[in-house]
Design a protein around this motif. Structure first.
Motif, PDB file in Angstrom:
ATOM      1  N   ALA A  84      21.714 -55.038 -27.613  1.00 55.64           N
ATOM      2  CA  ALA A  84      21.053 -53.765 -27.915  1.00 55.64           C
ATOM      3  C   ALA A  84      20.083 -53.409 -26.805  1.00 55.64           C
ATOM      4  O   ALA A  84      19.550 -54.281 -26.116  1.00 55.64           O
ATOM      5  N   SER A  85      19.855 -52.122 -26.647  1.00 55.58           N
ATOM      6  CA  SER A  85      18.881 -51.631 -25.685  1.00 55.58           C
ATOM      7  C   SER A  85      18.143 -50.467 -26.328  1.00 55.58           C
ATOM      8  O   SER A  85      18.747 -49.639 -27.016  1.00 55.58           O
ATOM      9  N   LEU A  86      16.844 -50.423 -26.151  1.00 58.18           N
ATOM     10  CA  LEU A  86      16.043 -49.332 -26.700  1.00 58.18           C
ATOM     11  C   LEU A  86      15.320 -48.615 -25.576  1.00 58.18           C
ATOM     12  O   LEU A  86      14.766 -49.257 -24.676  1.00 58.18           O
ATOM     13  N   CYS A  87      15.305 -47.304 -25.660  1.00 59.88           N
ATOM     14  CA  CYS A  87      14.517 -46.496 -24.728  1.00 59.88           C
ATOM     15  C   CYS A  87      13.415 -45.805 -25.517  1.00 59.88           C
ATOM     16  O   CYS A  87      13.687 -45.100 -26.499  1.00 59.88           O
ATOM     17  N   VAL A  88      12.165 -46.038 -25.106  1.00 57.15           N
ATOM     18  CA  VAL A  88      10.999 -45.460 -25.783  1.00 57.15           C
ATOM     19  C   VAL A  88      10.283 -44.540 -24.810  1.00 57.15           C
ATOM     20  O   VAL A  88      10.011 -44.918 -23.662  1.00 57.15           O
ATOM     21  N   LEU A  89       9.967 -43.332 -25.277  1.00 57.20           N
ATOM     22  CA  LEU A  89       9.286 -42.348 -24.436  1.00 57.20           C
ATOM     23  C   LEU A  89       7.793 -42.362 -24.697  1.00 57.20           C
ATOM     24  O   LEU A  89       7.347 -42.648 -25.803  1.00 57.20           O
ATOM     25  N   ASP A  90       7.042 -41.992 -23.676  1.00 51.34           N
ATOM     26  CA  ASP A  90       5.607 -41.788 -23.814  1.00 51.34           C
ATOM     27  C   ASP A  90       5.356 -40.726 -24.887  1.00 51.34           C
ATOM     28  O   ASP A  90       6.028 -39.693 -24.913  1.00 51.34           O
ATOM     29  N   GLN A  91       4.396 -41.011 -25.772  1.00 53.33           N
ATOM     30  CA  GLN A  91       4.064 -40.047 -26.818  1.00 53.33           C
ATOM     31  C   GLN A  91       3.396 -38.797 -26.238  1.00 53.33           C
ATOM     32  O   GLN A  91       3.290 -37.783 -26.918  1.00 53.33           O
ATOM     33  N   THR A  92       2.921 -38.877 -25.011  1.00 56.32           N
ATOM     34  CA  THR A  92       2.349 -37.715 -24.338  1.00 56.32           C
ATOM     35  C   THR A  92       3.351 -37.245 -23.293  1.00 56.32           C
ATOM     36  O   THR A  92       3.423 -37.791 -22.193  1.00 56.32           O
ATOM     37  N   PRO A  93       4.197 -36.263 -23.638  1.00 54.36           N
ATOM     38  CA  PRO A  93       5.220 -35.837 -22.681  1.00 54.36           C
ATOM     39  C   PRO A  93       4.581 -35.253 -21.427  1.00 54.36           C
ATOM     40  O   PRO A  93       3.518 -34.639 -21.482  1.00 54.36           O
ATOM     41  N   ALA A  94       5.236 -35.433 -20.299  1.00 50.41           N
ATOM     42  CA  ALA A  94       4.794 -34.813 -19.056  1.00 50.41           C
ATOM     43  C   ALA A  94       5.041 -33.305 -19.128  1.00 50.41           C
ATOM     44  O   ALA A  94       5.822 -32.825 -19.952  1.00 50.41           O
ATOM     45  N   ALA A  95       4.354 -32.559 -18.253  1.00 55.16           N
ATOM     46  CA  ALA A  95       4.540 -31.103 -18.224  1.00 55.16           C
ATOM     47  C   ALA A  95       6.020 -30.780 -18.056  1.00 55.16           C
ATOM     48  O   ALA A  95       6.560 -29.921 -18.756  1.00 55.16           O
ATOM     49  N   ASP A  96       6.680 -31.454 -17.135  1.00 55.02           N
ATOM     50  CA  ASP A  96       8.133 -31.392 -17.037  1.00 55.02           C
ATOM     51  C   ASP A  96       8.684 -32.630 -17.744  1.00 55.02           C
ATOM     52  O   ASP A  96       8.464 -33.751 -17.293  1.00 55.02           O
ATOM     53  N   PRO A  97       9.402 -32.441 -18.875  1.00 61.67           N
ATOM     54  CA  PRO A  97       9.825 -33.600 -19.667  1.00 61.67           C
ATOM     55  C   PRO A  97      10.668 -34.604 -18.888  1.00 61.67           C
ATOM     56  O   PRO A  97      10.745 -35.775 -19.267  1.00 61.67           O
ATOM     57  N   VAL A  98      11.268 -34.161 -17.790  1.00 60.91           N
ATOM     58  CA  VAL A  98      12.038 -35.086 -16.959  1.00 60.91           C
ATOM     59  C   VAL A  98      11.137 -36.196 -16.408  1.00 60.91           C
ATOM     60  O   VAL A  98      11.589 -37.305 -16.136  1.00 60.91           O
ATOM     61  N   GLU A  99       9.839 -35.879 -16.255  1.00 58.23           N
ATOM     62  CA  GLU A  99       8.886 -36.834 -15.685  1.00 58.23           C
ATOM     63  C   GLU A  99       8.180 -37.681 -16.741  1.00 58.23           C
ATOM     64  O   GLU A  99       7.313 -38.499 -16.392  1.00 58.23           O
ATOM     65  N   ALA A 103      -9.101 -33.549  -4.408  1.00 58.94           N
ATOM     66  CA  ALA A 103      -8.604 -34.732  -5.114  1.00 58.94           C
ATOM     67  C   ALA A 103      -8.441 -34.392  -6.585  1.00 58.94           C
ATOM     68  O   ALA A 103      -9.331 -33.783  -7.195  1.00 58.94           O
ATOM     69  N   GLU A 104      -7.297 -34.786  -7.127  1.00 58.03           N
ATOM     70  CA  GLU A 104      -7.013 -34.559  -8.549  1.00 58.03           C
ATOM     71  C   GLU A 104      -6.769 -35.915  -9.198  1.00 58.03           C
ATOM     72  O   GLU A 104      -6.112 -36.779  -8.610  1.00 58.03           O
ATOM     73  N   CYS A 105      -7.315 -36.099 -10.395  1.00 61.79           N
ATOM     74  CA  CYS A 105      -7.036 -37.326 -11.136  1.00 61.79           C
ATOM     75  C   CYS A 105      -5.719 -37.151 -11.890  1.00 61.79           C
ATOM     76  O   CYS A 105      -5.547 -36.187 -12.647  1.00 61.79           O
ATOM     77  N   LEU A 106      -4.760 -38.057 -11.652  1.00 65.56           N
ATOM     78  CA  LEU A 106      -3.456 -37.952 -12.317  1.00 65.56           C
ATOM     79  C   LEU A 106      -3.461 -38.684 -13.655  1.00 65.56           C
ATOM     80  O   LEU A 106      -2.855 -38.233 -14.614  1.00 65.56           O
ATOM     81  N   ARG A 107      -4.087 -39.833 -13.700  1.00 64.27           N
ATOM     82  CA  ARG A 107      -4.132 -40.626 -14.938  1.00 64.27           C
ATOM     83  C   ARG A 107      -5.179 -41.728 -14.801  1.00 64.27           C
ATOM     84  O   ARG A 107      -5.529 -42.114 -13.686  1.00 64.27           O
ATOM     85  N   CYS A 108      -5.645 -42.186 -15.954  1.00 67.93           N
ATOM     86  CA  CYS A 108      -6.595 -43.290 -16.008  1.00 67.93           C
ATOM     87  C   CYS A 108      -6.014 -44.393 -16.893  1.00 67.93           C
ATOM     88  O   CYS A 108      -5.338 -44.103 -17.879  1.00 67.93           O
ATOM     89  N   ASP A 109      -6.283 -45.634 -16.552  1.00 69.55           N
ATOM     90  CA  ASP A 109      -5.933 -46.747 -17.424  1.00 69.55           C
ATOM     91  C   ASP A 109      -7.100 -47.724 -17.413  1.00 69.55           C
ATOM     92  O   ASP A 109      -8.154 -47.440 -16.835  1.00 69.55           O
ATOM     93  N   ARG A 110      -6.935 -48.888 -18.030  1.00 69.66           N
ATOM     94  CA  ARG A 110      -8.062 -49.819 -18.142  1.00 69.66           C
ATOM     95  C   ARG A 110      -8.514 -50.366 -16.799  1.00 69.66           C
ATOM     96  O   ARG A 110      -9.642 -50.812 -16.662  1.00 69.66           O
ATOM     97  N   TYR A 111      -7.657 -50.323 -15.789  1.00 67.34           N
ATOM     98  CA  TYR A 111      -8.008 -50.900 -14.487  1.00 67.34           C
ATOM     99  C   TYR A 111      -8.542 -49.876 -13.483  1.00 67.34           C
ATOM    100  O   TYR A 111      -9.215 -50.252 -12.531  1.00 67.34           O
ATOM    101  N   GLY A 112      -8.174 -48.625 -13.650  1.00 65.00           N
ATOM    102  CA  GLY A 112      -8.613 -47.637 -12.669  1.00 65.00           C
ATOM    103  C   GLY A 112      -7.950 -46.292 -12.854  1.00 65.00           C
ATOM    104  O   GLY A 112      -7.414 -45.997 -13.933  1.00 65.00           O
ATOM    105  N   MET A 113      -8.016 -45.482 -11.813  1.00 67.33           N
ATOM    106  CA  MET A 113      -7.428 -44.148 -11.879  1.00 67.33           C
ATOM    107  C   MET A 113      -6.505 -43.920 -10.684  1.00 67.33           C
ATOM    108  O   MET A 113      -6.699 -44.495  -9.611  1.00 67.33           O
TER     109      MET A 113
END
Lengths: 251, 251
Positions: free
Chosen positions: A71-86, A197-207
């Protein structure tokens, strides 16, 4: 330039973050003739990140799993990108199996009911709990952001407590603190000729930043927080600390 | 009770409606060892509803397709249900192939670029256009709403021009016209003891209601429009016409 930890999330951590925050997946199974079958279903996770499925033999994927447990599962981010392809996503591949004993069955049922509180079909005829032992992981964070992990790394990785809840902070940084981001890019990302400069995303380690330089070229540097964050509420203080470091470096 | 057409969308029409309005899918392929692999990607449709993929051999699904062309795609409704487990979806299963000739290749490229205007990798080394010949279709509209179709029915079905854009009209009916829905349920759905009626969804042929009867039991009748609709803007007049018919029937 001050020493700032540059650690980025591993593929296993990115994967675990996506699967812990999701509740639905597309499952790939194979039929009796070996042909693939993609179907959508609810899942939950055991403590080690193994997906728990509640599958009916009335459904084609349920009949497929009885005959071939791969079996294989594909899970998407619950926050879709502006372009869903991304939109960020992860593929888990492994082997589905029934619970090994009553304790594991109980844990799997509890996990499924916790993720899907309204579920009333667990005891319906034909429905069974399956657990997927994950062997391989492929994370795709978007364009040119992708990496693989093995099942052991995935099982021991922890979900990021910050990134799934950082969208508001990212928007706030970009809307109200563009100057601070530029300062950070110039001083802490080794891009003294940055003009925006634009911030694209933040996580626990940095941006992650998207930076435009004076010559019009683009860079995508990563800047680490002074310390690892444990919750989204710490993003504000961490951002302020980075700006302080940037000011000191440029002074 | 007036004669109102009761036609419901076929599974092929439901499937075509979902695939025409989507742009991303999860693809199931099989690896060299026959194991399934679920991955997320962009797609477009040819005029007969055949999915067009632009796939790289750098990606596992691309290498899989080169060796085994059997493929299945799962496409989700662009309007997720309140509980994502209930989101409508469709599985297409068939065989992927390269374009038969330069005309078909041009049509497939044009379809892909129309659906994904920013695509700049069509001519990158390793990327190829694939067309999936659909052989089997499985539509799941939500709990207890599901049906199958064959490839020929899917190829000739047309997408519903109304249902993907009906959410606003459905909300308006429920918020501001509960009395009218109750009238429709009593007079046109043969439920004279209805005490409340909610519109679940609208499509070109009619609406689905959830009705509570005087004894507390629930029914899910379908009521057809007087004529088939060609665009969402016709929903208002069709609803008004149903209320008129209901009033006349109860007079």
């Amino acid at each position: 330039m001050p020493s700032v930890p540059q650690t980025a999330p591993t593929a296993a951590e990115q994967a675990r973050t996506l699967t812990e925050h999701g509740r639905v997946a597309t499952l790939a199974t194979v039929g009796g003739d070996g042909a693939p079958w993609a179907s959508y279903l609810a899942y939950a996770l055991l403590a080690d990140g193994s997906p728990v499925l509640c599958v009916s033999t009335m459904a084609e994927h349920g009949r497929n799993l009885v005959d071939d447990q791969r079996a294989s599962l594909c899970v998407l981010d619950q926050t879709p990108a502006a372009d869903p392809v991304e939109t960020a996503r992860v593929t888990l591949a492994g082997v589905a199996r029934r619970a090994r004993d009553t304790d594991e069955e109980a844990a799997a049922r509890a996990a499924f009911l916790a993720a899907h509180p309204g579920t009333d079909f667990l005891d319906f005829h034909g429905f069974s709990i399956w657990i997927v032992d994950v062997e391989r992981v492929r994370w795709v964070g978007g364009f040119a952001r992708m990496d693989s992990a093995d099942g052991a790394s995935y099982a021991t990785a922890t979900a990021d407590p910050v990134s799934p809840h950082a969208a508001g902070a990212v928007a706030h940084l970009n809307e109200d603190h563009a100057d601070a981001l530029l300062l950070i890019a110039r001083a802490l990302a080794d891009l003294p000729d940055a003009v925006s400069a634009e911030c694209l995303r933040c996580d626990r380690y940095g941006m992650d930043l998207a930076v435009t330089r004076a010559d019009g070229s683009r860079e995508w540097p990563r800047v680490g927080w002074p310390q690892r964050l444990d919750e989204p509420a710490q993003l504000r203080a961490a951002s302020v600390e980075l700006v302080k470091q940037a000011r000191a470096a440029l002074a």
